[in-house]
Design a protein around this motif. Structure first.
Motif, PDB file in Angstrom:
ATOM      1  N   LYS A 145      42.333  26.499  47.595  1.00 16.04           N
ATOM      2  CA  LYS A 145      43.735  26.436  47.186  1.00 16.04           C
ATOM      3  C   LYS A 145      43.859  25.869  45.770  1.00 16.04           C
ATOM      4  CE  LYS A 145      48.277  24.866  48.569  1.00 16.04           C
ATOM      5  NZ  LYS A 145      49.107  24.161  49.543  1.00 16.04           N
ATOM      6  N   GLY A 146      43.094  24.841  45.470  1.00 14.12           N
ATOM      7  CA  GLY A 146      43.130  24.239  44.138  1.00 14.12           C
ATOM      8  C   GLY A 146      42.678  25.201  43.058  1.00 14.12           C
ATOM      9  N   MET A 147      41.633  25.961  43.333  1.00 18.48           N
ATOM     10  CA  MET A 147      41.137  26.918  42.338  1.00 18.48           C
ATOM     11  C   MET A 147      42.131  28.062  42.128  1.00 18.48           C
ATOM     12  SD  MET A 147      37.016  27.059  42.936  1.00 18.48           S
ATOM     13  CE  MET A 147      36.768  28.073  41.493  1.00 18.48           C
ATOM     14  N   ILE A 148      42.766  28.517  43.205  1.00 18.73           N
ATOM     15  CA  ILE A 148      43.759  29.585  43.076  1.00 18.73           C
ATOM     16  C   ILE A 148      44.957  29.087  42.273  1.00 18.73           C
ATOM     17  CG2 ILE A 148      45.427  30.997  44.353  1.00 18.73           C
ATOM     18  CD1 ILE A 148      43.258  31.221  46.575  1.00 18.73           C
ATOM     19  N   ASP A 149      45.437  27.893  42.603  1.00 17.66           N
ATOM     20  CA  ASP A 149      46.559  27.305  41.845  1.00 17.66           C
ATOM     21  C   ASP A 149      46.216  27.204  40.364  1.00 17.66           C
ATOM     22  OD1 ASP A 149      48.539  26.922  43.766  1.00 17.66           O
ATOM     23  OD2 ASP A 149      47.754  24.966  44.365  1.00 17.66           O
ATOM     24  N   ALA A 176      43.900  28.845  38.609  1.00 19.56           N
ATOM     25  CA  ALA A 176      43.735  30.161  37.987  1.00 19.56           C
ATOM     26  C   ALA A 176      45.096  30.792  37.687  1.00 19.56           C
ATOM     27  CB  ALA A 176      42.913  31.079  38.884  1.00 19.56           C
ATOM     28  N   LEU A 177      46.039  30.646  38.609  1.00 18.62           N
ATOM     29  CA  LEU A 177      47.380  31.194  38.370  1.00 18.62           C
ATOM     30  C   LEU A 177      48.068  30.465  37.221  1.00 18.62           C
ATOM     31  CD1 LEU A 177      48.519  31.752  42.049  1.00 18.62           C
ATOM     32  CD2 LEU A 177      48.193  33.530  40.314  1.00 18.62           C
ATOM     33  N   ARG A 178      47.859  29.162  37.123  1.00 21.40           N
ATOM     34  CA  ARG A 178      48.463  28.394  36.029  1.00 21.40           C
ATOM     35  C   ARG A 178      47.849  28.801  34.687  1.00 21.40           C
ATOM     36  NH1 ARG A 178      47.241  22.795  36.777  1.00 21.40           N
ATOM     37  NH2 ARG A 178      47.723  23.209  38.942  1.00 21.40           N
ATOM     38  N   ILE A 179      46.538  28.957  34.646  1.00 18.66           N
ATOM     39  CA  ILE A 179      45.845  29.326  33.415  1.00 18.66           C
ATOM     40  C   ILE A 179      46.291  30.705  32.928  1.00 18.66           C
ATOM     41  CG2 ILE A 179      43.573  30.002  32.481  1.00 18.66           C
ATOM     42  CD1 ILE A 179      42.385  27.751  34.251  1.00 18.66           C
ATOM     43  N   THR A 180      46.508  31.635  33.873  1.00 18.54           N
ATOM     44  CA  THR A 180      46.863  33.007  33.522  1.00 18.54           C
ATOM     45  C   THR A 180      48.368  33.241  33.515  1.00 18.54           C
ATOM     46  OG1 THR A 180      46.694  33.742  35.821  1.00 18.54           O
ATOM     47  CG2 THR A 180      44.698  33.901  34.443  1.00 18.54           C
ATOM     48  N   ASN A 181      49.150  32.171  33.560  1.00 19.63           N
ATOM     49  CA  ASN A 181      50.617  32.286  33.560  1.00 19.63           C
ATOM     50  C   ASN A 181      51.088  33.192  34.694  1.00 19.63           C
ATOM     51  OD1 ASN A 181      53.181  31.689  32.646  1.00 19.63           O
ATOM     52  ND2 ASN A 181      53.212  33.379  31.192  1.00 19.63           N
ATOM     53  N   ALA A 233      42.650  36.827  39.514  1.00 23.09           N
ATOM     54  CA  ALA A 233      41.612  37.352  40.398  1.00 23.09           C
ATOM     55  C   ALA A 233      40.310  37.557  39.629  1.00 23.09           C
ATOM     56  CB  ALA A 233      42.070  38.661  41.032  1.00 23.09           C
ATOM     57  N   LYS A 234      40.400  38.078  38.405  1.00 19.49           N
ATOM     58  CA  LYS A 234      39.206  38.261  37.577  1.00 19.49           C
ATOM     59  C   LYS A 234      38.550  36.912  37.280  1.00 19.49           C
ATOM     60  CE  LYS A 234      40.750  42.450  35.235  1.00 19.49           C
ATOM     61  NZ  LYS A 234      41.265  43.022  33.985  1.00 19.49           N
ATOM     62  N   LEU A 235      39.382  35.924  36.967  1.00 17.28           N
ATOM     63  CA  LEU A 235      38.874  34.590  36.659  1.00 17.28           C
ATOM     64  C   LEU A 235      38.140  33.986  37.859  1.00 17.28           C
ATOM     65  CD1 LEU A 235      38.981  32.443  34.377  1.00 17.28           C
ATOM     66  CD2 LEU A 235      41.068  31.589  35.426  1.00 17.28           C
ATOM     67  N   THR A 256      42.462  40.457  47.622  1.00 16.10           N
ATOM     68  CA  THR A 256      41.928  39.253  48.267  1.00 16.10           C
ATOM     69  C   THR A 256      42.702  38.029  47.800  1.00 16.10           C
ATOM     70  OG1 THR A 256      39.737  40.255  48.381  1.00 16.10           O
ATOM     71  CG2 THR A 256      39.848  37.856  48.621  1.00 16.10           C
ATOM     72  N   LEU A 257      42.997  37.978  46.503  1.00 21.61           N
ATOM     73  CA  LEU A 257      43.795  36.864  45.971  1.00 21.61           C
ATOM     74  C   LEU A 257      45.155  36.820  46.645  1.00 21.61           C
ATOM     75  CD1 LEU A 257      44.389  34.553  43.981  1.00 21.61           C
ATOM     76  CD2 LEU A 257      45.116  36.307  42.347  1.00 21.61           C
ATOM     77  N   GLN A 258      45.812  37.970  46.754  1.00 19.28           N
ATOM     78  CA  GLN A 258      47.135  38.003  47.372  1.00 19.28           C
ATOM     79  C   GLN A 258      47.071  37.575  48.838  1.00 19.28           C
ATOM     80  OE1 GLN A 258      48.252  42.052  46.456  1.00 19.28           O
ATOM     81  NE2 GLN A 258      49.343  41.420  44.600  1.00 19.28           N
ATOM     82  N   ARG A 259      46.039  37.990  49.561  1.00 18.63           N
ATOM     83  CA  ARG A 259      45.884  37.584  50.957  1.00 18.63           C
ATOM     84  C   ARG A 259      45.691  36.069  51.058  1.00 18.63           C
ATOM     85  NH1 ARG A 259      41.379  36.741  53.507  1.00 18.63           N
ATOM     86  NH2 ARG A 259      40.126  37.994  52.080  1.00 18.63           N
ATOM     87  N   LYS A 260      44.873  35.526  50.181  1.00 22.64           N
ATOM     88  CA  LYS A 260      44.631  34.077  50.203  1.00 22.64           C
ATOM     89  C   LYS A 260      45.886  33.297  49.793  1.00 22.64           C
ATOM     90  CE  LYS A 260      39.646  34.257  49.566  1.00 22.64           C
ATOM     91  NZ  LYS A 260      39.280  33.543  50.784  1.00 22.64           N
TER      92      LYS A 260
END
Length: 90
Positions: free
Chosen positions: A28-32, A34-39, A46-48, A55-59
């Motif tokens: 959860k922390g890594m997804i949060d 990555a989304l913050r870094i990529t605006n 997902a690439k990051l 898979t990102l959307q499912r998670k």
């Protein structure tokens, strides 16, 4: 880097986290992040992370992560009548 991970593992073990909980916290922390870094660009996030966008959307659904950009307040514009009145007054 290894020392940082060792310290994290020690912290999680001492705090009584089970493996499944620890994976969830890190994922959860890594997804949060990555989304913050990529605006909130999910394809770039997902690439990051090295996973497919689906898979990102499912998670994101699993972890209840809202990946939408915050909405800005709409700009209030004067109506045509107000603009005409302003022009006449000047």
């Amino acid at each position: 880097m290894k020392e940082s991970f060792d310290a994290l593992i020690d912290h999680l073990m001492n705090a009584g986290f089970f493996l499944e909980q620890a994976v969830e916290v890190i994922e959860k922390g890594m997804i949060d992040r990555a989304l913050r870094i990529t605006n909130t660009n999910q394809s770039e996030a997902a690439k990051l992370l090295g996973i497919h966008r689906n898979t990102l959307q499912r998670k994101m659904v699993e972890h209840n992560i809202d990946g939408r950009r915050p909405r800005r307040k709409p700009v209030v514009r004067a109506g045509r009548a107000a603009v005409r009145r302003a022009r006449k007054a000047s």
